[in-house]
Scaffold this motif. Structure first.
Motif, mmCIF file in Angstrom:
data_model
loop_
_atom_site.group_PDB
_atom_site.id
_atom_site.type_symbol
_atom_site.label_atom_id
_atom_site.label_comp_id
_atom_site.label_asym_id
_atom_site.label_seq_id
_atom_site.Cartn_x
_atom_site.Cartn_y
_atom_site.Cartn_z
ATOM 1 N N HIS A 267 43.098 19.794 33.043
ATOM 2 C CA HIS A 267 42.776 21.059 33.696
ATOM 3 C C HIS A 267 41.633 20.855 34.697
ATOM 4 O O HIS A 267 40.878 19.882 34.600
ATOM 5 C CB HIS A 267 42.360 22.098 32.649
ATOM 6 C CG HIS A 267 43.316 22.227 31.516
ATOM 7 N ND1 HIS A 267 44.530 22.878 31.628
ATOM 8 C CD2 HIS A 267 43.244 21.779 30.223
ATOM 9 C CE1 HIS A 267 45.163 22.834 30.470
ATOM 10 N NE2 HIS A 267 44.405 22.168 29.604
ATOM 11 N N LEU B 171 38.539 23.051 37.100
ATOM 12 C CA LEU B 171 37.778 24.097 37.778
ATOM 13 C C LEU B 171 37.257 23.459 39.054
ATOM 14 O O LEU B 171 36.622 22.399 38.998
ATOM 15 C CB LEU B 171 36.628 24.599 36.895
ATOM 16 C CG LEU B 171 35.650 25.608 37.483
ATOM 17 C CD1 LEU B 171 35.059 26.475 36.373
ATOM 18 C CD2 LEU B 171 34.506 24.947 38.279
ATOM 19 N N VAL C 29 45.742 24.248 33.900
ATOM 20 C CA VAL C 29 45.059 25.329 34.596
ATOM 21 C C VAL C 29 44.379 24.781 35.845
ATOM 22 O O VAL C 29 43.697 23.747 35.797
ATOM 23 C CB VAL C 29 44.010 25.994 33.674
ATOM 24 C CG1 VAL C 29 43.101 26.933 34.465
ATOM 25 C CG2 VAL C 29 44.709 26.740 32.551
ATOM 26 N N CYS C 30 44.577 25.476 36.959
ATOM 27 C CA CYS C 30 43.890 25.161 38.221
ATOM 28 C C CYS C 30 43.144 26.412 38.631
ATOM 29 O O CYS C 30 43.749 27.402 39.058
ATOM 30 C CB CYS C 30 44.903 24.749 39.284
ATOM 31 S SG CYS C 30 44.163 24.393 40.903
ATOM 32 N N TYR C 31 41.831 26.376 38.488
ATOM 33 C CA TYR C 31 41.012 27.565 38.721
ATOM 34 C C TYR C 31 39.968 27.283 39.788
ATOM 35 O O TYR C 31 39.158 26.357 39.639
ATOM 36 C CB TYR C 31 40.322 27.993 37.415
ATOM 37 C CG TYR C 31 39.276 29.066 37.607
ATOM 38 C CD1 TYR C 31 39.653 30.376 37.868
ATOM 39 C CD2 TYR C 31 37.909 28.762 37.555
ATOM 40 C CE1 TYR C 31 38.700 31.369 38.068
ATOM 41 C CE2 TYR C 31 36.953 29.746 37.751
ATOM 42 C CZ TYR C 31 37.352 31.041 38.009
ATOM 43 O OH TYR C 31 36.408 32.017 38.201
ATOM 44 N N THR C 32 39.978 28.074 40.869
ATOM 45 C CA THR C 32 38.969 27.943 41.910
ATOM 46 C C THR C 32 37.797 28.855 41.581
ATOM 47 O O THR C 32 37.969 30.053 41.358
ATOM 48 C CB THR C 32 39.539 28.315 43.284
ATOM 49 O OG1 THR C 32 40.718 27.540 43.527
ATOM 50 C CG2 THR C 32 38.527 28.029 44.377
ATOM 51 N N GLU D 222 31.466 32.536 33.901
ATOM 52 C CA GLU D 222 32.627 31.935 34.549
ATOM 53 C C GLU D 222 33.158 30.749 33.746
ATOM 54 O O GLU D 222 34.378 30.572 33.624
ATOM 55 C CB GLU D 222 32.299 31.499 35.963
ATOM 56 C CG GLU D 222 33.518 30.959 36.718
ATOM 57 C CD GLU D 222 33.234 30.655 38.157
ATOM 58 O OE1 GLU D 222 33.966 31.158 39.028
ATOM 59 O OE2 GLU D 222 32.268 29.911 38.430
ATOM 60 N N HIS E 203 35.165 32.064 31.054
ATOM 61 C CA HIS E 203 36.443 32.529 31.594
ATOM 62 C C HIS E 203 37.404 31.358 31.780
ATOM 63 O O HIS E 203 38.590 31.449 31.419
ATOM 64 C CB HIS E 203 36.190 33.231 32.925
ATOM 65 C CG HIS E 203 37.415 33.658 33.657
ATOM 66 N ND1 HIS E 203 38.237 34.668 33.222
ATOM 67 C CD2 HIS E 203 37.978 33.186 34.813
ATOM 68 C CE1 HIS E 203 39.247 34.817 34.070
ATOM 69 N NE2 HIS E 203 39.111 33.925 35.034
ATOM 70 N N PHE E 204 36.900 30.260 32.327
ATOM 71 C CA PHE E 204 37.736 29.072 32.513
ATOM 72 C C PHE E 204 38.264 28.556 31.178
ATOM 73 O O PHE E 204 39.449 28.216 31.051
ATOM 74 C CB PHE E 204 36.930 27.984 33.226
ATOM 75 C CG PHE E 204 37.643 26.668 33.375
ATOM 76 C CD1 PHE E 204 38.836 26.572 34.076
ATOM 77 C CD2 PHE E 204 37.108 25.515 32.817
ATOM 78 C CE1 PHE E 204 39.495 25.358 34.219
ATOM 79 C CE2 PHE E 204 37.749 24.297 32.953
ATOM 80 C CZ PHE E 204 38.954 24.206 33.657
ATOM 81 N N LEU F 198 41.114 30.677 30.080
ATOM 82 C CA LEU F 198 42.329 30.367 30.828
ATOM 83 C C LEU F 198 43.015 29.129 30.265
ATOM 84 O O LEU F 198 44.249 29.078 30.132
ATOM 85 C CB LEU F 198 41.993 30.128 32.304
ATOM 86 C CG LEU F 198 41.487 31.312 33.120
ATOM 87 C CD1 LEU F 198 41.155 30.868 34.543
ATOM 88 C CD2 LEU F 198 42.508 32.446 33.149
ATOM 89 N N ALA G 246 49.019 28.260 37.032
ATOM 90 C CA ALA G 246 48.261 28.198 38.282
ATOM 91 C C ALA G 246 48.786 29.225 39.279
ATOM 92 O O ALA G 246 49.990 29.411 39.425
ATOM 93 C CB ALA G 246 48.349 26.796 38.874
#
Length: 311
Positions: free
Chosen positions: A72, A74, A100-103, A271, A274-275, A278, A285
């Motif tokens: 995963h 971030l 998961v791909c989270y910006t 944050e 949150h990640f 996810l 994604a």
């Protein structure tokens, strides 16, 4: 969850601090604290995710390695790519491998940003006419002395990405019809002061960003049918205030409610939590926001560079 920090600059150090016991090492080609110089050197069995805090150019290659190996990610904003198609490819790879791909746009977790979003959703202010935001810091000299930051459109993608993402967080789809109002290079090679505005979006939007505000500053004013809402400063610069005023007809001094926070910046820890949620929920994604920002910042940056170069 076991994480590695990729890129050990200012953001990387913050991310490692927040990750605490989850952090298993640092990847950086020059930092003396680094455990590895390249992400491909990290044993795959020692981590589950990476917090990518590198300059823009290597991000796609790093994400490709991570996603192909089921890790995963971030990624610090903005998620840079050469094209919309490249973002679609990396999104597809993440979905196929179930990662998961989270910006990361940590300002979305600023308490008063959340309060503004909730106020907009409530409809209490009625029709929203206009929103103006100013975001400034005093990093012009640091940027000028950086080997990679004082280039391109300068402050526009750096701080403008935050302002555009914030507007979408509050107001939903704001389209791509923006123009550059002014560009200046007062101290740097790349623009260090930029103003942009929407043409047809509702509400009307105007964003000013600068590296020349020697005292870090954020202000926001929302003007609407039934009242106004205002943010002054962020928690990290504190005190941070949120003020809501309700209109008196036909005119008169409006009643107001104001909340002021004096606290440490909570956004990084919120944050990161949150990640982790996810990842636990295996949320697929979705890079639609990144594609929108890539297109809009690309066109605005090209216009800003052209204006800056004009005699």
């Amino acid at each position: 969850m076991r994480v590695v920090i990729v890129g050990y600059g200012v953001q990387g150090r913050k991310r490692l601090h927040v990750a605490g016991g989850d952090g298993v090492g640092v990847v950086d080609p020059v930092a003396p604290q680094a455990n590895w110089s390249d992400i491909t050197e990290v044993p795959l069995d020692c981590y589950d995710a990476a917090l990518v805090c590198t300059p823009d150019q290597p991000k796609m290659a790093i994400l490709g390695h991570l996603f192909r190996n089921g890790k995963h990610a971030l990624i610090e904003k903005p998620l840079y790519a050469t094209s919309d198609g490249e973002l679609s490819e990396i999104e597809g790879l993440a979905r196929r491998t179930g990662v998961v791909c989270y910006t990361a746009y940590n300002h979305r977790f600023e308490p008063h940003y959340v309060r503004m979003r909730d106020l907009m959703r409530s409809g209490a202010l009625g029709r929203v006419y206009r929103c103006r935001m100013f975001y400034g810091n005093g990093t012009a000299r640091l940027v000028r002395e950086s080997a990679w930051r004082d280039e391109g459109a300068g402050v526009l993608p750096d701080l403008g990405s935050h302002l555009l993402d914030t507007a979408r967080f509050w107001f939903g789809d704001i389209g791509e019809d923006f123009r550059v109002i002014s560009v200046n290079r007062f101290e740097n090679q790349a623009p260090d002061h930029v103003v942009i505005a929407s043409e047809t979006a509702r509400p009307k939007l105007e964003f000013e960003m600068t590296l020349l505000s020697w005292r870090n500053s954020f202000t926001c004013d929302v003007l609407a049918e039934n009242g106004t809402a205002h943010i002054e400063s962020l928690c990290k610069w504190g005190p941070s205030s949120f003020t809501q005023r309700m209109r008196v007809l036909p005119s008169g001094r409006p009643p107001e409610e104001s909340t002021t926070l004096v606290q440490e910046d909570p956004t990084w820890a919120i944050e990161y939590g949150h990640f982790k949620r996810l990842v636990a929920d295996r949320v697929p994604a979705d890079l639609s926001n990144d594609r929108w920002l890539l297109r809009l910042l690309g066109s605005l940056s090209a216009a800003a560079i052209k204006m800056a170069a004009a005699p």
